[in-house]
Design a protein around this motif. Structure first.
Motif, mmCIF file in Angstrom:
data_model
loop_
_atom_site.group_PDB
_atom_site.id
_atom_site.type_symbol
_atom_site.label_atom_id
_atom_site.label_comp_id
_atom_site.label_asym_id
_atom_site.label_seq_id
_atom_site.Cartn_x
_atom_site.Cartn_y
_atom_site.Cartn_z
ATOM 1 N N HIS A 1 63.511 34.885 -4.814
ATOM 2 C CA HIS A 1 64.213 36.077 -5.265
ATOM 3 C C HIS A 1 64.690 36.802 -4.016
ATOM 4 C CE1 HIS A 1 65.099 39.909 -7.180
ATOM 5 N NE2 HIS A 1 65.107 39.234 -8.323
ATOM 6 N N PRO A 2 65.892 37.368 -4.033
ATOM 7 C CA PRO A 2 66.408 38.060 -2.849
ATOM 8 C C PRO A 2 65.517 39.188 -2.342
ATOM 9 C CG PRO A 2 68.179 37.711 -4.414
ATOM 10 C CD PRO A 2 66.909 37.269 -5.088
ATOM 11 N N LEU A 3 64.680 39.770 -3.181
ATOM 12 C CA LEU A 3 63.785 40.839 -2.739
ATOM 13 C C LEU A 3 62.713 40.346 -1.764
ATOM 14 C CD1 LEU A 3 63.228 42.845 -6.021
ATOM 15 C CD2 LEU A 3 64.510 43.544 -4.009
ATOM 16 N N LEU A 4 62.471 39.055 -1.740
ATOM 17 C CA LEU A 4 61.472 38.523 -0.816
ATOM 18 C C LEU A 4 61.950 38.610 0.635
ATOM 19 C CD1 LEU A 4 60.371 35.373 -2.823
ATOM 20 C CD2 LEU A 4 59.064 37.466 -2.517
ATOM 21 N N LEU A 5 63.249 38.520 0.862
ATOM 22 C CA LEU A 5 63.768 38.546 2.228
ATOM 23 C C LEU A 5 63.586 39.902 2.912
ATOM 24 C CD1 LEU A 5 66.941 36.326 1.789
ATOM 25 C CD2 LEU A 5 64.711 35.700 2.725
ATOM 26 N N PRO A 6 63.957 41.034 2.276
ATOM 27 C CA PRO A 6 63.705 42.315 2.942
ATOM 28 C C PRO A 6 62.217 42.566 3.169
ATOM 29 C CG PRO A 6 65.147 42.650 1.056
ATOM 30 C CD PRO A 6 64.715 41.221 1.046
ATOM 31 N N THR A 7 61.393 42.100 2.253
ATOM 32 C CA THR A 7 59.948 42.269 2.432
ATOM 33 C C THR A 7 59.497 41.509 3.663
ATOM 34 O OG1 THR A 7 59.681 42.478 0.053
ATOM 35 C CG2 THR A 7 57.703 41.984 1.323
ATOM 36 N N PHE A 8 59.995 40.304 3.832
ATOM 37 C CA PHE A 8 59.659 39.504 5.004
ATOM 38 C C PHE A 8 60.125 40.209 6.279
ATOM 39 C CE2 PHE A 8 60.826 36.165 8.061
ATOM 40 C CZ PHE A 8 59.578 35.600 8.246
ATOM 41 N N LEU A 9 61.310 40.785 6.257
ATOM 42 C CA LEU A 9 61.829 41.466 7.449
ATOM 43 C C LEU A 9 61.089 42.767 7.738
ATOM 44 C CD1 LEU A 9 65.649 40.844 6.965
ATOM 45 C CD2 LEU A 9 64.086 39.686 8.527
ATOM 46 N N VAL A 10 60.704 43.490 6.700
ATOM 47 C CA VAL A 10 59.980 44.754 6.887
ATOM 48 C C VAL A 10 58.616 44.499 7.532
ATOM 49 C CG1 VAL A 10 58.790 46.572 5.575
ATOM 50 C CG2 VAL A 10 61.169 46.068 5.118
ATOM 51 N N GLU A 11 58.038 43.346 7.261
ATOM 52 C CA GLU A 11 56.724 43.028 7.812
ATOM 53 C C GLU A 11 56.736 42.918 9.342
ATOM 54 O OE1 GLU A 11 53.605 42.632 6.521
ATOM 55 O OE2 GLU A 11 54.344 43.388 4.622
ATOM 56 N N VAL A 12 57.905 42.836 9.935
ATOM 57 C CA VAL A 12 58.002 42.751 11.397
ATOM 58 C C VAL A 12 57.791 44.126 12.032
ATOM 59 C CG1 VAL A 12 59.553 42.151 13.293
ATOM 60 C CG2 VAL A 12 59.505 40.757 11.242
ATOM 61 N N LEU A 13 58.090 45.182 11.302
ATOM 62 C CA LEU A 13 57.958 46.543 11.847
ATOM 63 C C LEU A 13 56.494 46.899 12.052
ATOM 64 C CD1 LEU A 13 60.652 48.254 9.612
ATOM 65 C CD2 LEU A 13 60.912 47.428 11.950
ATOM 66 N N PRO A 14 56.163 47.530 13.180
ATOM 67 C CA PRO A 14 54.767 47.738 13.562
ATOM 68 C C PRO A 14 53.887 48.490 12.563
ATOM 69 C CG PRO A 14 56.216 48.236 15.391
ATOM 70 C CD PRO A 14 57.080 47.967 14.203
#
Length: 113
Positions: free
Chosen positions: A59-72
């Motif tokens: 689902h496209p919502l998985l991609l922003p979640t993956f990217l947000v996890e990079v933020l400290p």
């Protein structure tokens, strides 16, 4: 490859396993976060994205979640759990409504205004 993008039928087992993966990933992020082990955080996020995709479908919502996890600091929030809950709710709604009806085609030579 096209099967990766087709949403599987959600069962209680698939949903429970997806939530277990998400909760485990968020828990490990909270436990490992203060130590600054970002390399392990990234591995956990890649594995979580893969397992979640296998369990409930891409689902496209998985991609922003993956990217947000990079933020400290943001990676210490339960983002995977929230994303899984939202995707499951959207998939259930989609499965309840059924497949979209085929588009209505007009006969040749007819101009639809």
């Amino acid at each position: 490859m096209t099967n990766l993008f087709n949403a599987p039928v959600l069962t209680r087992r698939r949903i429970a396993m997806a939530f277990a993966v998400a909760i485990a990933a968020d828990g490990m992020a909270v436990l490992l976060g203060p130590f600054g082990w970002t390399f392990f955080d990234e591995i956990i996020d890649v594995v979580t994205l893969g397992l979640t995709t296998l369990l409930i479908g891409f689902h496209p919502l998985l991609l922003p979640t993956f990217l947000v996890e990079v933020l400290p600091i943001v990676d210490m929030l339960p983002t995977w759990t929230g994303c899984v809950a939202l995707v499951v709710a959207l998939r259930r709604k989609q499965q309840r409504s059924g497949p979209a009806p085929p588009p209505v085609s007009t006969p040749p030579g007819v101009i639809d205004v």
